[in-house]
Design an enzyme around this catalytic site. Structure first.
Site, short mmCIF file in Angstrom:
data_model
loop_
_atom_site.label_atom_id
_atom_site.label_comp_id
_atom_site.label_asym_id
_atom_site.label_seq_id
_atom_site.Cartn_x
_atom_site.Cartn_y
_atom_site.Cartn_z
N TYR A 1 -38.37 -42.60 2.59
CA TYR A 1 -38.89 -42.59 3.83
C TYR A 1 -40.05 -42.45 3.93
O TYR A 1 -41.05 -42.13 3.17
CB TYR A 1 -38.34 -41.30 4.52
CG TYR A 1 -38.95 -41.09 6.00
CD1 TYR A 1 -38.85 -41.83 7.21
CD2 TYR A 1 -39.82 -39.83 6.19
CE1 TYR A 1 -39.18 -41.55 8.23
CE2 TYR A 1 -40.33 -39.53 7.52
CZ TYR A 1 -40.24 -40.48 8.58
OH TYR A 1 -40.83 -40.42 9.75
N ASP B 1 -33.04 -36.62 -1.21
CA ASP B 1 -32.92 -36.88 0.32
C ASP B 1 -31.54 -37.33 0.57
O ASP B 1 -31.37 -38.42 0.34
CB ASP B 1 -34.22 -37.66 0.87
CG ASP B 1 -34.11 -37.48 2.36
OD1 ASP B 1 -33.13 -37.37 2.86
OD2 ASP B 1 -35.41 -37.76 2.90
N LYS C 1 -31.30 -35.83 12.03
CA LYS C 1 -30.50 -37.23 12.03
C LYS C 1 -28.97 -36.55 12.09
O LYS C 1 -28.66 -36.26 13.11
CB LYS C 1 -30.84 -37.94 10.67
CG LYS C 1 -32.12 -38.27 10.61
CD LYS C 1 -32.77 -39.01 11.47
CE LYS C 1 -34.20 -39.51 11.20
NZ LYS C 1 -35.17 -38.73 11.41
N ARG D 1 -41.27 -16.15 12.01
CA ARG D 1 -42.05 -17.16 11.29
C ARG D 1 -41.82 -16.97 9.94
O ARG D 1 -41.82 -17.99 9.30
CB ARG D 1 -43.50 -17.12 11.56
CG ARG D 1 -44.20 -18.32 10.69
CD ARG D 1 -45.77 -18.21 11.00
NE ARG D 1 -46.33 -16.96 10.82
CZ ARG D 1 -46.59 -16.40 9.66
NH1 ARG D 1 -46.54 -16.86 8.69
NH2 ARG D 1 -47.41 -15.09 9.83
N1 PLP Z 1 -35.89 -38.53 5.48
C1 PLP Z 1 -35.48 -39.57 6.20
C2 PLP Z 1 -34.27 -40.43 5.05
C3 PLP Z 1 -35.63 -40.03 7.29
O1 PLP Z 1 -35.01 -40.99 7.71
C4 PLP Z 1 -36.60 -39.31 7.96
C5 PLP Z 1 -36.92 -39.56 9.43
O2 PLP Z 1 -36.94 -40.28 9.57
C6 PLP Z 1 -37.10 -38.01 7.27
C7 PLP Z 1 -36.88 -37.65 6.23
C8 PLP Z 1 -38.05 -37.22 7.96
O3 PLP Z 1 -37.45 -36.33 8.99
P1 PLP Z 1 -38.11 -35.74 10.20
O4 PLP Z 1 -38.67 -36.87 11.19
O5 PLP Z 1 -37.18 -34.80 10.83
O6 PLP Z 1 -39.33 -35.08 9.84
#
Ligand code: PLP
Length: 391
Positions: free
Chosen positions: A111, A183, A208, A59
């Site tokens: 997001y 991001d 992704k 963990r």
């Molecule tokens: N950042 C982006 C650009 C995303 O498209 C997503 C999810 O679609 C996330 C972060 C969040 O990721 P997770 O679903 O792995 O928590």
């Protein structure tokens, strides 16, 4: 041999983790264990007090399978260090909790989960958060002058694939003593390396492209040791490190990242060009097209334009939904970055919580369909789009 600074991206992806395995395995096995045994108290405290990197407790993220993954993640972003997480949101929330105390300003689209965390959970905990449109740079400067400590962006962003100038923003943030976090999920480290452009921290939904097969949920954070060290206690005590099984799957996926992304890029560009003049398509949002407002910037700060594109159809919401439902190879599902092509309608998924006015301000139309272009034969994908648009 292990990967080093002069190697290209595929070499890094394939060889970076080998440095971690003491038994010489070409890939690090799954250390399927919650804890690690020590011959002496001294040996235990050497690890727990950081004098030697080793397994301690899974963990805590202290497991060789996670170390191997993190070596690869760091190498791909040309970062000094990386942390792995159980999801993209685990990485993003830990970043914002650890580095957002002096306020967070989010510029442009992000997001939905990130937005929810910024506008709901963080303010409940007393964090000041601000959300600006992509072009509100004067307001951004004013906030930085007031002492806001973290600027957070996504580029390209969802769903219009809008671009933000990472180098310019990094310079602006640094001039005011703030950090810039990016991001990099949509671009991947193959197409864009924010740290090299001046950003301080990068986060990914590894669910992704890094995972790439729609079969794992994970997250990643890359940056300097000192910045990541502030995040570690949050990951430890929120318990958001990935399992060794997921870490191993993600390590395996990273080895093919460069070839997968090259094909995603090529197919998305071919589709963007094929859809550009289609009579039912008002606009194709794709940074690789000269008509995209961010094209020049994309050429300057990206090496490839990515696998995501959005079609703005000459249709209302119901009409766009019918097109999505007629597609047979693009599957109707709210994710991206996998080998299979996916389609989503922003107004019913990613941007469902915005009012029609808000959506209009952000250029998000009812007739939009966002495509995640997969690795099927591109001629089949174009034929699928043409038949769905024909009826
Ligand atoms: N950042 C982006 C650009 C995303 O498209 C997503 C999810 O679609 C996330 C972060 C969040 O990721 P997770 O679903 O792995 O928590």
């Amino acid at each position: 041999m292990s990967a080093s600074d002069h190697h290209g991206m595929s070499t890094r992806a394939i060889h970076a983790e080998r440095a971690s395995d003491p038994h010489g395995c070409p890939h690090v096995p799954i250390y399927d264990t919650t804890t690690f045994v020590f011959p002496t108290t001294q040996a235990l405290t050497d690890v727990s007090e950081g004098r030697r990197r080793g397994g301690l407790y899974t963990r805590y993220g202290m497991n060789p399978t996670l170390f191997a993954l993190e070596d690869s993640l760091a190498s791909l972003e040309h970062a000094p260090a990386a942390l792995s997480f159980g999801s993209g949101m685990a990485a993003i929330s830990a970043l914002l909790l650890a580095h957002g105390r002096q306020g967070v300003v989010c510029l442009g689209e992000v997001y939905g989960g990130t937005l929810g965390f910024l506008t709901e959970q963080l303010p409940e905990l007393g964090y000041a958060t601000y959300r600006l449109l992509g072009d509100e740079t004067e307001r951004l400067e004013a906030l930085l002058e007031e002492g806001v400590g973290l600027v957070y962006i996504e580029t390209p962003s969802n769903p219009t694939l809008a671009l933000t100038d990472i180098a310019r923003l990094a310079e602006l943030a640094h001039r005011h003593g703030a950090l810039l976090a990016v991001d990099n999920t949509f671009a991947t480290p193959i197409n864009q390396q924010p740290l090299a452009l001046g950003a301080d921290i990068v986060v990914h939904s590894a669910t992704k492209y890094l995972g790439g097969h729609s079969d794992l949920t994970a997250g990643a954070m890359m940056g300097p040791e000192a910045l990541l060290a502030k995040v570690v206690p949050w990951r430890t005590n929120l318990g958001t490190a990935p399992s060794p099984q997921v870490a191993s799957m993600l390590s395996r996926s990273l080895r093919t990242l460069a070839v997968r992304v090259a094909q995603h890029n090529a197919s998305a560009l071919a589709i963007a060009e094929a859809m550009h003049d289609h009579p039912r398509v008002r606009r194709v949002c794709y940074p690789g097209l000269p008509s995209h407002p961010g094209h020049a910037l994309a050429r300057a700060q990206m090496r490839g334009f990515g696998g995501m594109l959005t079609l703005d159809l000459d249709a209302d919401g119901a009409g766009a939904a019918r097109v999505a439902e007629r597609l047979t190879l693009f599957l109707l599902a709210p994710s991206l970055g996998g080998v299979e092509s996916l389609v989503t309608q922003p107004i019913t998924t990613t941007h469902v919580d915005l009012s029609p006015d808000e959506r209009a301000r952000r250029g998000i139309g009812d007739g939009m369909l966002r495509l995640s272009v997969g690795l099927e034969d591109v001629d089949d994908l174009i034929a699928d789009l043409r038949q769905a648009l024909a009826e």
